[in-house]
Design a protein around this motif. Structure first.
Motif, PDB file in Angstrom:
ATOM      1  N   HIS A   1      -1.981  15.599  -0.094  1.00 41.98           N
ATOM      2  CA  HIS A   1      -1.332  16.883  -0.357  1.00 41.98           C
ATOM      3  C   HIS A   1      -1.243  17.645   0.962  1.00 41.98           C
ATOM      4  CE1 HIS A   1      -1.218  16.532  -4.690  1.00 41.98           C
ATOM      5  NE2 HIS A   1      -2.465  16.091  -4.657  1.00 41.98           N
ATOM      6  N   VAL A   2      -0.510  18.723   0.946  1.00 40.14           N
ATOM      7  CA  VAL A   2      -0.385  19.568   2.138  1.00 40.14           C
ATOM      8  C   VAL A   2      -1.489  20.619   2.150  1.00 40.14           C
ATOM      9  CG1 VAL A   2       2.106  19.213   2.266  1.00 40.14           C
ATOM     10  CG2 VAL A   2       1.199  21.165   0.985  1.00 40.14           C
ATOM     11  N   GLY A   3      -1.585  21.317   3.265  1.00 35.16           N
ATOM     12  CA  GLY A   3      -2.458  22.485   3.362  1.00 35.16           C
ATOM     13  C   GLY A   3      -3.900  22.199   3.032  1.00 35.16           C
ATOM     14  N   LEU A   4      -4.409  22.894   2.047  1.00 37.38           N
ATOM     15  CA  LEU A   4      -5.835  22.820   1.711  1.00 37.38           C
ATOM     16  C   LEU A   4      -6.228  21.522   1.017  1.00 37.38           C
ATOM     17  CD1 LEU A   4      -6.386  26.539   0.625  1.00 37.38           C
ATOM     18  CD2 LEU A   4      -6.728  25.484   2.862  1.00 37.38           C
ATOM     19  N   GLY A   5      -5.263  20.639   0.781  1.00 35.85           N
ATOM     20  CA  GLY A   5      -5.564  19.327   0.206  1.00 35.85           C
ATOM     21  C   GLY A   5      -5.341  18.185   1.181  1.00 35.85           C
ATOM     22  N   ASP A   6      -5.116  18.515   2.451  1.00 37.28           N
ATOM     23  CA  ASP A   6      -4.760  17.471   3.417  1.00 37.28           C
ATOM     24  C   ASP A   6      -5.958  16.704   3.982  1.00 37.28           C
ATOM     25  OD1 ASP A   6      -5.837  19.283   5.240  1.00 37.28           O
ATOM     26  OD2 ASP A   6      -3.988  19.493   6.411  1.00 37.28           O
ATOM     27  N   HIS A   7      -7.147  16.952   3.468  1.00 35.76           N
ATOM     28  CA  HIS A   7      -8.328  16.211   3.916  1.00 35.76           C
ATOM     29  C   HIS A   7      -8.526  14.920   3.121  1.00 35.76           C
ATOM     30  CE1 HIS A   7      -9.536  18.730   0.585  1.00 35.76           C
ATOM     31  NE2 HIS A   7     -10.592  17.967   0.410  1.00 35.76           N
ATOM     32  N   ILE A   8      -7.695  14.716   2.116  1.00 33.38           N
ATOM     33  CA  ILE A   8      -7.711  13.493   1.315  1.00 33.38           C
ATOM     34  C   ILE A   8      -6.486  12.669   1.704  1.00 33.38           C
ATOM     35  CG2 ILE A   8      -7.703  12.501  -1.017  1.00 33.38           C
ATOM     36  CD1 ILE A   8     -10.130  14.307  -0.549  1.00 33.38           C
ATOM     37  N   ALA A   9      -6.689  11.404   2.048  1.00 35.17           N
ATOM     38  CA  ALA A   9      -5.581  10.516   2.409  1.00 35.17           C
ATOM     39  C   ALA A   9      -5.029   9.832   1.166  1.00 35.17           C
ATOM     40  CB  ALA A   9      -6.053   9.462   3.404  1.00 35.17           C
ATOM     41  N   ASN A  10      -3.810   9.364   1.304  1.00 37.08           N
ATOM     42  CA  ASN A  10      -3.155   8.550   0.288  1.00 37.08           C
ATOM     43  C   ASN A  10      -2.580   7.344   1.012  1.00 37.08           C
ATOM     44  OD1 ASN A  10      -0.232   7.983  -1.053  1.00 37.08           O
ATOM     45  ND2 ASN A  10      -1.784   8.406  -2.591  1.00 37.08           N
ATOM     46  N   CYS A  11      -2.714   6.173   0.425  1.00 33.22           N
ATOM     47  CA  CYS A  11      -2.208   4.952   1.049  1.00 33.22           C
ATOM     48  C   CYS A  11      -1.433   4.128   0.033  1.00 33.22           C
ATOM     49  CB  CYS A  11      -3.357   4.081   1.550  1.00 33.22           C
ATOM     50  SG  CYS A  11      -4.432   4.847   2.760  1.00 33.22           S
ATOM     51  N   SER A  12      -0.508   3.327   0.554  1.00 31.46           N
ATOM     52  CA  SER A  12       0.211   2.317  -0.227  1.00 31.46           C
ATOM     53  C   SER A  12       0.304   1.064   0.627  1.00 31.46           C
ATOM     54  CB  SER A  12       1.621   2.802  -0.580  1.00 31.46           C
ATOM     55  OG  SER A  12       1.590   3.929  -1.414  1.00 31.46           O
ATOM     56  N   TYR A  13       0.170  -0.086  -0.007  1.00 30.18           N
ATOM     57  CA  TYR A  13       0.127  -1.366   0.694  1.00 30.18           C
ATOM     58  C   TYR A  13       1.133  -2.327   0.075  1.00 30.18           C
ATOM     59  CZ  TYR A  13      -4.550   0.641   1.345  1.00 30.18           C
ATOM     60  OH  TYR A  13      -5.600   1.488   1.595  1.00 30.18           O
ATOM     61  N   MET A  14       1.779  -3.126   0.917  1.00 30.13           N
ATOM     62  CA  MET A  14       2.688  -4.164   0.442  1.00 30.13           C
ATOM     63  C   MET A  14       2.525  -5.401   1.309  1.00 30.13           C
ATOM     64  SD  MET A  14       6.247  -2.238  -0.431  1.00 30.13           S
ATOM     65  CE  MET A  14       6.339  -1.020  -1.745  1.00 30.13           C
ATOM     66  N   VAL A  15       2.547  -6.556   0.650  1.00 32.35           N
ATOM     67  CA  VAL A  15       2.432  -7.841   1.332  1.00 32.35           C
ATOM     68  C   VAL A  15       3.660  -8.670   0.975  1.00 32.35           C
ATOM     69  CG1 VAL A  15       1.040  -9.959   1.513  1.00 32.35           C
ATOM     70  CG2 VAL A  15      -0.089  -7.742   1.236  1.00 32.35           C
ATOM     71  N   SER A  16       4.200  -9.401   1.953  1.00 34.59           N
ATOM     72  CA  SER A  16       5.376 -10.226   1.684  1.00 34.59           C
ATOM     73  C   SER A  16       5.058 -11.272   0.616  1.00 34.59           C
ATOM     74  CB  SER A  16       5.866 -10.908   2.960  1.00 34.59           C
ATOM     75  OG  SER A  16       4.959 -11.895   3.381  1.00 34.59           O
ATOM     76  N   GLU A  17       6.066 -11.612  -0.160  1.00 31.74           N
ATOM     77  CA  GLU A  17       5.881 -12.594  -1.241  1.00 31.74           C
ATOM     78  C   GLU A  17       5.301 -13.908  -0.726  1.00 31.74           C
ATOM     79  OE1 GLU A  17       9.246 -11.661  -4.617  1.00 31.74           O
ATOM     80  OE2 GLU A  17       9.830 -12.898  -2.918  1.00 31.74           O
ATOM     81  N   SER A  18       5.765 -14.347   0.431  1.00 35.79           N
ATOM     82  CA  SER A  18       5.362 -15.659   0.946  1.00 35.79           C
ATOM     83  C   SER A  18       3.925 -15.694   1.450  1.00 35.79           C
ATOM     84  CB  SER A  18       6.312 -16.094   2.061  1.00 35.79           C
ATOM     85  OG  SER A  18       6.245 -15.202   3.148  1.00 35.79           O
ATOM     86  N   THR A  19       3.300 -14.541   1.633  1.00 33.80           N
ATOM     87  CA  THR A  19       1.932 -14.526   2.161  1.00 33.80           C
ATOM     88  C   THR A  19       0.937 -13.843   1.224  1.00 33.80           C
ATOM     89  OG1 THR A  19       2.415 -12.525   3.450  1.00 33.80           O
ATOM     90  CG2 THR A  19       2.682 -14.638   4.576  1.00 33.80           C
ATOM     91  N   GLN A  20       1.345 -13.602  -0.015  1.00 36.80           N
ATOM     92  CA  GLN A  20       0.407 -12.997  -0.962  1.00 36.80           C
ATOM     93  C   GLN A  20      -0.728 -13.967  -1.269  1.00 36.80           C
ATOM     94  OE1 GLN A  20       2.760 -11.602  -4.277  1.00 36.80           O
ATOM     95  NE2 GLN A  20       3.537  -9.871  -3.111  1.00 36.80           N
ATOM     96  N   GLY A  21      -1.915 -13.400  -1.500  1.00 38.34           N
ATOM     97  CA  GLY A  21      -3.075 -14.209  -1.826  1.00 38.34           C
ATOM     98  C   GLY A  21      -3.815 -14.758  -0.617  1.00 38.34           C
ATOM     99  N   LYS A  22      -3.458 -14.305   0.573  1.00 36.93           N
ATOM    100  CA  LYS A  22      -4.092 -14.810   1.798  1.00 36.93           C
ATOM    101  C   LYS A  22      -5.016 -13.783   2.445  1.00 36.93           C
ATOM    102  CE  LYS A  22      -0.461 -18.107   2.838  1.00 36.93           C
ATOM    103  NZ  LYS A  22       0.495 -18.607   3.832  1.00 36.93           N
ATOM    104  N   GLY A  23      -5.344 -12.706   1.732  1.00 37.67           N
ATOM    105  CA  GLY A  23      -6.283 -11.722   2.259  1.00 37.67           C
ATOM    106  C   GLY A  23      -5.661 -10.633   3.111  1.00 37.67           C
TER     107      GLY A  23
END
Length: 164
Positions: free
Chosen positions: A69-91
């Protein structure tokens, strides 16, 4: 395998991964019809910091980190992750999650929150739990799954060790 900040030269590779991941409508809120321009807004615009996982010169994964969030909520991070189809399951997702926790801690975030983890994405939920994330809430029927219809989504949270 290296994880590094994304550059403009990586955008096509990131777009390829992004469009692969969202096309099935099973794990991300982004529409399968997301345009390249919308993708750039969602994945590459400030205040988002974008990373790539690179193996032998090829981009095989990407993640973003930003204030939840912005302002007084910006001390918490948010993340999103994506892995290519051909390399999924490899850690690769595991490596990117570990990297994001270290990066968030280094940048002074006090926690990471995932706002919408689809309840049917059991592999992701199990991985996040291994890293100490907890389900702190469930939103009933929050996601329109392409095959299952309306399914629940979880909010997951991890407190970080930080220096104030």
């Amino acid at each position: 395998m290296i994880i590094r900040l994304a550059s403009k030269n990586d955008y096509e590779s990131i777009w390829h991964i992004f469009s692969q991941v969202v096309k099935d409508g099973k794990t991300y809120v982004f529409s399968p019809d997301t345009t390249k321009e919308e993708f750039e807004t969602y994945w590459l615009s400030a205040p988002i910091t974008t990373f790539v996982a690179e193996e032998e010169g090829k981009i095989v994964g990407t993640y973003v980190i930003k204030p939840n969030h912005v302002g007084l909520g910006d001390h918490i991070a948010n993340c999103s992750y994506m892995v290519s189809e051909s390399t999924q399951g490899k850690g690769i997702g595991k490596m990117m999650c570990a990297h994001s926790i270290d990066y968030a801690t280094e940048k002074g975030y006090q926690a990471i929150q995932f706002n919408i983890v689809i309840s049917t994405n059991v592999a992701a939920i199990a991985l996040w739990k291994k890293f100490g994330f907890q389900i702190i809430g469930t939103i009933p029927k929050a996601f329109r799954h392409s095959q299952l219809g309306l399914v629940d989504a979880h909010i997951m949270f991890k407190q970080l060790d930080f220096q104030s």
